[in-house]
Structure formats: C-alpha cells, structure tokens
Design an enzyme around this catalytic site. Structure first.
Site, PDB file in Angstrom:
ATOM      1  N   GLU A 187       9.790  -2.028   8.045  1.00  0.00           N
ATOM      2  CA  GLU A 187       8.892  -1.572   6.978  1.00  0.00           C
ATOM      3  C   GLU A 187       9.389  -0.189   6.576  1.00  0.00           C
ATOM      4  O   GLU A 187       9.340   0.755   7.355  1.00  0.00           O
ATOM      5  CB  GLU A 187       7.454  -1.502   7.493  1.00  0.00           C
ATOM      6  CG  GLU A 187       6.452  -1.097   6.425  1.00  0.00           C
ATOM      7  CD  GLU A 187       5.097  -0.770   7.016  1.00  0.00           C
ATOM      8  OE1 GLU A 187       4.517   0.250   6.597  1.00  0.00           O
ATOM      9  OE2 GLU A 187       4.631  -1.515   7.892  1.00  0.00           O
TER      10      GLU A 187
ATOM     11  N   CYS B 118       1.339   4.244   4.894  1.00  0.00           N
ATOM     12  CA  CYS B 118       2.336   3.421   4.208  1.00  0.00           C
ATOM     13  C   CYS B 118       1.721   2.708   3.009  1.00  0.00           C
ATOM     14  O   CYS B 118       2.437   2.281   2.101  1.00  0.00           O
ATOM     15  CB  CYS B 118       2.950   2.419   5.169  1.00  0.00           C
ATOM     16  SG  CYS B 118       1.758   1.450   6.102  1.00  0.00           S
TER      17      CYS B 118
END
Length: 523
Positions: A249, A286
């Site tokens: 990620e 995020c």
C-alpha cells in the site's frame, strides 16, 4: 556482512530522543530468523483451526492486558495522544478476534468438494477437492502512522497468522521502543498458546528489511509505506530467483466530488466535514481526502479557510515526514495557477518538535489538466487541494486522469443528481477500491465487506485488501486434490465434513446438509 546501526525513538512534541535505542538486526540473525520461520511453517499450518484461532485471541488478550503501558509508550514516540492510541489498540485487539472468528468459521479455506461423477459431460469427472493452503513465512513491514493497527501486531500480522503463516515483522524506525515491547508481548502470547518456535519474530533496520525480502524462506511480503520505499522492495521481490507476491500500500489521493445540488443542500456541513477529515491525525491517514472537487462559484472558500485555521493540528510523526510535507506543500504552492488559500507566516522548522500548519490550495480543472504530474503528488500530512470545475465535462475530464486510489467519495443529492451521480460513481469505481456516498473516507472498518486497496499506486495489487476478512487471502494459495484417499486428505476436504465448516459440496455452498439462502436452511 554485518548490518550495523540502531533505531532511536523521538518525541514529536519536542524533537528530542526518548527511550533506549534499538540495535539493527545483523545479517546473520536475519538469516537465522528466516529459516526458523521456515521450520515453523508446516507445524503452524497443521494446527487445528480452533488452535490457530486461539493463537490470535491470545495475542489480543495480551495486548489488552498491557494497554496502559503500550499506549503510554506509543504516545511518547508518536505524539498521537492517548485517546487516539487507546482506540487504535482496541481496533487491533478486535481485529485479531475478528480473524479468530473467521478461522473457526472455516470459510477462509474456500473448501470445495466435487465427488466423482461417471455421467458428467463432456467426460467422466474424477473426484476433485480444492482448498486454500498457507503460502509459508510472510514478511510484514510496519507503518509509522498506525503504531498498533498497521505495525507489529497489526492487520498484516493478524491476517498472515490467520492464514496459518509464520510472520517476520520489519519494525518501523519511528516507534522502535513500542515495537520491541509489542514484540515481547506477542511472542510470549503465541508461545503460551502453543505456537511453534519460529512462528513470529521482529527485526530492525533498513538493510535487515531488504535482506528479509530476499531471504529464500520468505514467500510473500505485506508493506504499508511510501511509494519510493514500496517500489524498491517490490523490485527486490520480483528479481529474486523465485519472485514472490508483494502486497504494498503505497499512496492515495482519495478524491471527494461535490455536486452543486449537494452544496445547495448542505454546503457548510460539507466544508466542515472535509476539513475535519483531511486534518484528522494531522493528515497522516492513508485514506485522507487530498482532493476536493467543487463547482466554480461554490462560495465555500471562506468556510473552508476558517475551518482550517481553527483546527489544532498535532505534530507529524517524525522529521522525515515533516520535511517531506514542507517540501511538497511548498512545491504545490509554487505551481502556476495554484492559489494558496492559507499562507503560512511561520516556517515549519521554527515550530516546536514536528508541528506544521494545515494548508489548503485551490486550482482550476484546466490548470490541473495542464500540470497533473505536479499537482497530483500525494502530500502526506494536513494539506489538501480544491479543484474547481466549470461543468460536468470538466469534472469528468479531471476524474479521468486521476491515478488509482484507495477511496473516492461522492457528495450529491438524490433525486436531483441521480443520473449524474451514477456516472460519477462509475468513474470512481474505475479508480478506487472503496466508493463512499455522502461520507468521508477516514476510518476503515474491520468487517467482512471492507476493501482497503485500489489500482496503482494505491496498492501494488488491486485484487486484494489489507483490511477485512479477505486480507488473509493474500497469504493463501489453492491446491486441488484429485482421487486422494480419504485418510490422506486434509480434514477440511474429507467426506462428512468433520470440521463442520462452510464449504461448497457438489456445487452447493453451505455446511454439508444445509444450504445458504439468506442464512442456513435445511437442504
């Protein structure tokens, strides 16, 4: 070669060292840890599902028992505050318990039994039975911004253990003291619950992390961090003699689109919600919404600016993040066509610790389309870019050039926007792993349906998620058994379903003898 150095915790409030330094792991120790994990892999995979679930629950209980100690330690190294950190520790415990339940339920194995059928067309069918089996030892790279939920005992660790894989964690240098103490607690809990030796270990240092990715015993990698760091490790994983899956990620802009009808209905509420979301945790999520698409003439600028200036932003996690935020936000402010809505009077480096101001910029769609490379760089921290569109065609054009992202949000009004909203959702689905209607992306629920992943560069593999039950799927692979005698089959595939798990028998999904139609009913 010996790997030298150490990780030193720093107090983000002051910029001063805290706690004892933690030595980097030597090359020899990385070697031994990897092979110990390889030796544990078969024994861990063979544990009954109830015992595997027990390992996860034991870790969760141990973290809960050490709550006060861990939260205080995490706060000293991250500055995130005891309230936020306490909630994150709860999420981490619940996540472990969630995976324990999923393991016991058995659907994680995706067991399928197709009995032999001599009358099948186009040819007689042999006895075929298929299930998912653990890949083997998994390397997990901890993240800085979630010192519990995405760190030593976080989602990657929980999902890999749920899959039946040993875990070797590369600790994040931003919270080494917390990592070391968490490693002690997790290791003791696993050992006390019967995990084989080698099932879990933690190592420290960048070079140790690189050595871990190339270790022959490692069969997959889970990573949460920067695009540059992730790409470097991805290259290592791909250039091994035996390339392995790398689940990274890496970064996400998380656009939010607002229609004129939504502004007319609740413009002030949307402005306040956006600012609260992009500044949450000092913008270090995020899922932070970094782009806000508003129609020209929206009249929300004063409300947005006032809300930004009123937000008390805590310090960033470390000097590297602070310096990156300062550099990228300054670069955004200097791009032609960008309006700086919140000029900064005091340079970040003159502020105590790693504190920074929240920043908001604005640009038109034509300028965005002219300079996407400069304007679509992720700015990790409390900064966001308002993109103003003149009409639907401009909005569609702008959304069409966005890179892959974890989330995309649409604020619209039904029935006024129904047709246009359907088009917007379609565009968002093409670029995001999670599409949000009239809400905000910060906050990722630990549920069966959650998807936390998206097209590049949000993740290296958009087929998978790092949160939710299917996160364990990353660390499993399918194996079909053809004509294997009953006594040699895994229990999950034997006649009579001795484990009592959900599986697909002769095309019917359920527990043998039951079918699932909005819940189990007698078949």
């Amino acid at each position: 070669m010996e790997l030298t150095g150490c990780d030193q915790g720093m107090d983000p409030q002051t910029g001063e060292p805290v706690g004892a330094a933690v030595a980097h792991t030597t090359a020899e120790r990385v070697h031994r840890i990897g092979w110990a994990a390889a030796e544990a892999a078969g024994r861990l995979a063979a544990l009954p599902l109830t015992e595997r679930a027990g390992l996860l629950r034991a870790v969760g209980a141990a973290l809960e028992e050490a709550r006060d100690e861990l939260v205080a330690l995490a706060d000293r190294e991250t500055g995130l505050g005891p309230v936020r950190l306490g909630g994150e520790l709860t999420r981490t415990r619940v996540q472990l318990e969630f995976f324990a339940d999923a393991v016991e339920e058995g659907g994680l194995l995706e067991a399928v039994v197709d009995p032999a059928d001599p009358a099948a067309l186009p040819a007689p069918r042999p006895d075929l039975r298929r299930m998912l089996v653990p890949l083997g030892p998994v390397a997990v790279f901890a993240a800085s911004n979630f010192p519990f939920a995405f760190s030593v005992a976080g989602g990657d660790t929980a999902s890999a253990l749920a899959a039946g894989c040993p875990v070797v964690v590369k600790a994040h240098p931003g919270h080494p003291g917390l990592s070391a103490r968490t490693a002690e607690i997790v290791g003791a809990a696993l050992a006390g619950a019967g995990a084989p030796d080698g099932s879990f270990a933690v190592l420290y240092g960048t070079e140790a992390g690189r050595a871990l990715v190339t270790h022959p015993a490692i069969k997959a990698v889970g990573f949460t961090g920067s695009e540059a760091g992730g790409k470097a490790l991805l290259d290592l994983a791909n250039t091994r003699p035996d390339p392995i899956p790398f689940y990274g990620e890496l970064g996400s802009l998380n656009p939010t689109v607002v229609t004129p009808a939504a502004i007319a209905a609740r413009g002030a509420e949307i402005a306040a919600g956006f600012v609260a979301s992009f500044t949450l945790g000092a913008g270090q999520f995020c899922t932070k919404p970094g782009l806000l698409f508003l129609p020209v003439g929206h009249d929300l600028t004063p409300a947005l600016v006032d809300a930004v200036r009123a937000v008390p932003v805590g310090p960033l996690l470390n000097a590297r993040i602070r310096d990156g935020y300062t550099e990228i936000s300054a670069a955004l402010a200097g791009v032609a066509g960008v309006r700086n809505l919140t000029p900064v009077e005091q340079p970040e480096r003159e502020r105590a610790g790693y504190r920074v101001p929240a920043r908001l910029f604005a640009v038109s769609v034509p300028d965005l389309l002219a300079r996407p490379g400069e304007l679509l760089a992720e700015c990790f921290g409390p900064a966001a870019l308002v993109v103003e569109y003149a009409d639907a065609a401009e909005l569609v054009a702008a959304l069409s050039i966005l890179p892959g992202t974890l989330t995309a949000s649409v604020h619209a009004d039904v029935p006024t926007d129904e047709a246009f909203a359907a088009q917007l959702i379609e565009l968002c689905v093409a670029r995001a792993g999670r599409v949000i209607w009239n809400g905000w992306p910060t906050g990722v629920a630990v549920t069966w349906a959650m998807q936390h992943g998206g097209p590049w560069p949000a993740t290296t593999g958009s087929l998978h998620t790092s949160v939710g039950q299917t996160a364990a799927r990353r660390f499993l692979r399918p194996v079909a058994y053809q004509g294997v005698p009953q006594e040699l089959l895994p229990p999950a595939l034997r006649d009579g379903n001795p484990l009592g798990i959900v599986r697909r028998l002769d095309g019917v999904l359920g527990v043998d003898g039951l079918m699932y139609v909005d819940g189990p009913v007698t078949g």
